[in-house]
Write a protein that holds these residues in place. Structure first.
Motif, short mmCIF file in Angstrom:
data_model
loop_
_atom_site.label_atom_id
_atom_site.label_comp_id
_atom_site.label_asym_id
_atom_site.label_seq_id
_atom_site.Cartn_x
_atom_site.Cartn_y
_atom_site.Cartn_z
N ASP A 119 11.20 9.05 0.32
CA ASP A 119 9.82 8.33 0.59
C ASP A 119 10.01 7.30 1.11
OD1 ASP A 119 8.79 10.46 -0.80
OD2 ASP A 119 8.22 9.34 -2.58
N ARG A 120 9.15 6.83 2.02
CA ARG A 120 9.32 5.45 2.62
C ARG A 120 8.72 4.43 1.51
NH1 ARG A 120 8.97 3.62 8.14
NH2 ARG A 120 9.60 1.59 8.41
N VAL A 121 9.65 3.56 1.08
CA VAL A 121 9.20 2.40 0.11
C VAL A 121 8.70 1.21 0.70
CG1 VAL A 121 9.90 1.04 -1.72
CG2 VAL A 121 11.08 3.22 -1.53
N LEU A 122 7.53 1.03 0.33
CA LEU A 122 6.65 -0.14 0.83
C LEU A 122 6.23 -1.14 -0.36
CD1 LEU A 122 4.33 1.38 3.73
CD2 LEU A 122 6.59 0.13 4.05
N PHE A 123 6.42 -2.46 0.00
CA PHE A 123 5.81 -3.55 -0.91
C PHE A 123 4.48 -3.92 -0.29
CE2 PHE A 123 10.63 -3.62 -1.27
CZ PHE A 123 10.81 -2.88 -2.51
N ALA A 124 3.39 -3.75 -0.73
CA ALA A 124 2.24 -4.02 -0.47
C ALA A 124 1.41 -5.23 -1.22
CB ALA A 124 1.25 -2.75 -0.39
N GLN A 125 0.71 -6.14 -0.14
CA GLN A 125 -0.11 -7.22 -0.69
C GLN A 125 -1.32 -7.48 0.09
OE1 GLN A 125 2.12 -11.00 -0.02
NE2 GLN A 125 3.55 -9.82 1.13
N LEU A 126 -2.20 -8.35 -0.42
CA LEU A 126 -3.36 -8.83 0.21
C LEU A 126 -3.17 -10.10 0.86
CD1 LEU A 126 -6.15 -7.28 -2.07
CD2 LEU A 126 -5.41 -6.31 -0.02
N SER A 127 -3.42 -10.32 2.13
CA SER A 127 -3.58 -11.60 2.77
C SER A 127 -4.56 -11.54 3.83
CB SER A 127 -2.19 -11.87 3.36
OG SER A 127 -2.06 -13.40 3.61
N PRO A 128 -5.50 -12.65 3.95
CA PRO A 128 -6.37 -12.52 4.90
C PRO A 128 -5.74 -12.98 6.33
CG PRO A 128 -6.58 -14.37 3.97
CD PRO A 128 -5.54 -13.75 3.00
N LEU A 129 -6.52 -12.22 7.40
CA LEU A 129 -6.35 -12.69 8.63
C LEU A 129 -6.45 -14.01 9.26
CD1 LEU A 129 -7.23 -9.27 10.56
CD2 LEU A 129 -4.91 -10.01 9.79
N PRO A 130 -6.17 -14.86 10.13
CA PRO A 130 -6.48 -16.14 10.72
C PRO A 130 -8.13 -16.01 10.68
CG PRO A 130 -4.61 -15.40 11.76
CD PRO A 130 -5.05 -14.15 10.97
N THR A 131 -8.64 -14.87 11.00
CA THR A 131 -10.24 -15.02 11.20
C THR A 131 -10.95 -14.88 9.68
OG1 THR A 131 -10.09 -12.55 11.25
CG2 THR A 131 -10.02 -13.94 13.36
N GLY A 132 -10.05 -14.73 8.63
CA GLY A 132 -10.81 -14.57 7.23
C GLY A 132 -10.96 -13.16 6.76
N LYS A 133 -10.64 -12.30 8.02
CA LYS A 133 -10.93 -10.68 7.56
C LYS A 133 -9.94 -10.43 6.38
CE LYS A 133 -12.21 -7.92 10.64
NZ LYS A 133 -12.23 -7.13 11.87
N PRO A 134 -10.25 -9.81 5.63
CA PRO A 134 -9.32 -9.31 4.41
C PRO A 134 -8.21 -8.13 5.25
CG PRO A 134 -11.46 -8.12 4.18
CD PRO A 134 -11.72 -9.04 5.01
N CYS A 135 -6.95 -8.14 4.68
CA CYS A 135 -6.21 -7.41 5.27
C CYS A 135 -5.02 -6.90 4.22
CB CYS A 135 -5.52 -8.19 6.52
SG CYS A 135 -4.31 -7.10 7.56
N PRO A 186 2.37 -2.28 -5.25
CA PRO A 186 1.56 -3.41 -4.96
C PRO A 186 2.00 -4.70 -5.47
CG PRO A 186 0.76 -1.91 -6.49
CD PRO A 186 1.88 -1.27 -6.06
N HIS A 187 1.48 -5.90 -4.98
CA HIS A 187 1.76 -7.31 -5.60
C HIS A 187 0.49 -8.23 -5.70
CE1 HIS A 187 3.75 -11.10 -5.58
NE2 HIS A 187 2.86 -11.64 -4.78
N GLY A 188 0.51 -8.83 -6.81
CA GLY A 188 -0.50 -9.86 -6.85
C GLY A 188 -1.69 -9.17 -6.94
N ALA A 189 -2.91 -9.65 -6.41
CA ALA A 189 -4.47 -9.47 -6.68
C ALA A 189 -4.48 -7.79 -6.36
CB ALA A 189 -5.26 -10.34 -5.66
N LEU A 190 -3.67 -7.21 -5.39
CA LEU A 190 -3.81 -6.03 -5.08
C LEU A 190 -3.61 -5.07 -6.07
CD1 LEU A 190 -4.04 -3.94 -2.71
CD2 LEU A 190 -1.57 -3.85 -2.38
N VAL A 191 -2.72 -5.48 -7.13
CA VAL A 191 -2.54 -4.52 -8.41
C VAL A 191 -3.84 -4.34 -8.97
CG1 VAL A 191 -1.25 -4.49 -10.47
CG2 VAL A 191 -0.40 -5.61 -8.44
N GLY A 192 -4.48 -5.33 -9.37
CA GLY A 192 -5.82 -5.49 -10.03
C GLY A 192 -6.94 -4.37 -9.48
N PRO A 226 2.10 3.20 -11.60
CA PRO A 226 1.64 1.96 -12.58
C PRO A 226 2.14 1.80 -13.77
CG PRO A 226 0.32 4.26 -12.80
CD PRO A 226 1.36 4.35 -11.41
N GLN A 227 3.25 2.79 -14.14
CA GLN A 227 3.98 2.49 -15.29
C GLN A 227 4.87 1.16 -15.22
OE1 GLN A 227 3.73 5.21 -13.96
NE2 GLN A 227 2.29 6.56 -15.39
#
Length: 489
Positions: free
Chosen positions: A86-102, A144-150, A165-166
């Protein structure tokens, strides 16, 4: 915002949501806008406009409460993903400079991906992950990382996309709805049977009798189902006032994480005082069940700690949720069990309890243990929990959990302190617990019971004892009775 940043941010914000970007595509777009003539320049432009958050690795991963992950399960999950290619990816949320969620993701080699989101909710995230998988063209293992986990707690696996999730620490819901006494809706699910009414009345009578005769009472609380029923009965016995005693938790430091979270949540909701005591010497000497064995560990962290707490707070009568049907040495216990000045238990010195009459007299400096649930069975407890809507810790219900399977028990890999045997492999199995204690000494059972109704049906059809997986009961012949004689509850 600089002109370069403005141009790039405007281009990004004009794209459709859930469209996958990477550095290659960003370079092509910046080159078309005349803002980058090489990939290296494009990377500098991306970093300059603050588009890309800090790159993640397995060491940096945190949950939504900024807690580190279960390192043993995380390492296993990463190994399994690589075995599956599998391709292992570490994911997170961070807004774009325009404020749009990403949604942002990176792999271990530094490849970066980001997907603008129309809304910040689970459906939008699922669509974004699906778009990301189609763009990469390989099965994905997402961490996932940070707020994305919730936001992903209830996501579940998707086609060609796996989560684990375990590997993340448990969370509890924000609040628990405790039963409200004195209202018409106390028993919305049905009336108690005559049998349960008799048990309830007997337990309430014992609680009131104990408090009337005690100078300084306390109630043990462990977050288990019996503790929950006993707390419920105590609140009912003294309603509308709070029970006139504190709760005492003897903390070995090795309880399940869910039990600690559930304890704190229950205390906030009930408003009762909670005293927590641990054996400081055990902490200093790092006494643990792996190096020192279950018997010595339980003696130092539970038995000695309990005696220390009783001495410290001068409790003369302590209420507990032990039941006679749990274990044969507990079947010998009186409801009002006298203890010596050194907290020792002598079975032959116990007083007769005829016709529901209890002798509560104590010698100087002696104490007494009181067991209001003595005559209840495991099935009674669960039936009462169901009818009274008593909250219980989620460990009693089946869900996929990370475990290791041994001949003597199924052990949940609760945290990074768990010891694996050479060559032992973690598995994900649907398991639950019938009896809870310290996690290295509490065995799970294979089960599909995800609700109280399921648990009741399972109990009706089982012939195995409740404490079948408790290693602290079986570490030596007569171990429970030996510990009780030395002061164990």
């Amino acid at each position: 915002m600089s002109q370069i940043t403005t141009v790039f941010a405007a281009a990004i914000s004009g794209l459709e949501a859930e469209q996958v970007w990477n550095t290659e595509r960003a370079y092509a777009h910046l080159n078309q806008c005349g803002q980058a003539d090489s990939k290296r320049t494009a990377e500098r432009r991306l970093n300059g406009c603050g588009l890309l958050p800090t790159e993640l690795s397995d060491v940096l991963l945190r949950d939504e409460k900024d807690r580190r992950l279960n390192t043993l399960v995380l390492a296993w999950a990463l190994e399994q993903a690589r075995k599956r290619r599998d391709r292992v990816l570490f994911a997170q949320l961070s807004p774009l400079p325009t404020g749009k969620p990403c949604l942002h993701a990176n792999d271990a080699r530094g490849a970066r991906f980001w997907v603008p989101l129309a809304t910040l909710d689970l459906p939008a995230l699922r669509n974004a992950f699906a778009a990301l998988q189609q763009n990469i063209g390989k099965p994905l293992a997402i961490f996932p990382h940070g707020a994305l986990v919730g936001l992903l707690h209830d996501a579940g696996d998707m086609p060609e996309i796996r989560f684990c999730p375990q590997a993340y620490l448990p969370v509890m819901s924000a609040g628990i709805e405790l039963p409200r006494f004195g209202t018409p809706a106390v028993r919305p699910l049905g009336e108690l049977s005559a049998h349960l009414k008799r048990l309830e009345a007997e337990s309430i009578h014992i609680l009131r009798e104990a408090v009337a005769e005690a100078r300084n009472p306390a109630m043990l609380y462990s977050s288990g189902k019996d503790s929950g029923v006993l707390l419920h009965l105590a609140r009912k016995a003294f309603y509308p006032s709070q029970p006139p005693f504190p709760l005492l938790h003897v903390d070995t430091g090795w309880d399940f994480q869910e039990m600690y979270l559930f304890r704190d949540l229950m205390m906030r909701e009930s408003g009762m005082e909670m005293l927590v005591h641990s054996n400081a010497q055990a902490i200093e000497k790092q006494i643990n069940p792996f190096d020192h064995g279950g018997g010595l560990f339980t003696d130092i962290t539970a038995t000695q700690a309990l005696c220390q707490a009783l001495e410290k707070h001068k409790f003369d009568m302590v209420l507990g949720g032990a039941r006679r049907d749990e274990q044969k040495s507990r079947a010998k216990e009186r409801i009002f069990s006298s203890r010596s000045a050194t907290h020792h238990w002598a079975p032959k010195s116990q007083r007769p309890e005829l016709w529901g009459l209890y002798n509560t007299r104590q010698q100087q400096n002696a104490s007494m243990r009181v067991f209001p649930l003595s005559n209840w069975t495991e099935l009674d407890i669960w039936h009462y929990i169901y009818l009274e809507r008593i909250p219980v810790v989620p460990l009693y219900f089946s869900k996929p959990r990370a475990v290791v399977v041994r001949p003597e028990m199924i052990r949940v890999v609760n945290d990074g302190r768990c010891r694996l045997l050479p060559g032992e492999q973690i598995q994900i199995r649907n398991v639950r617990f019938r009896s809870l204690g310290c996690y290295p000494l509490s065995g799970a059972i294979d089960s599909e019971a995800t609700s109280i109704e399921d648990v009741l049906m399972e109990l009706v059809n089982t012939h195995q004892p409740e404490r079948q997986g408790r290693l602290d009961d079986t570490d030596s012949a007569g171990s429970m009775e030996k510990r009780k004689r030395e002061g164990y509850f």
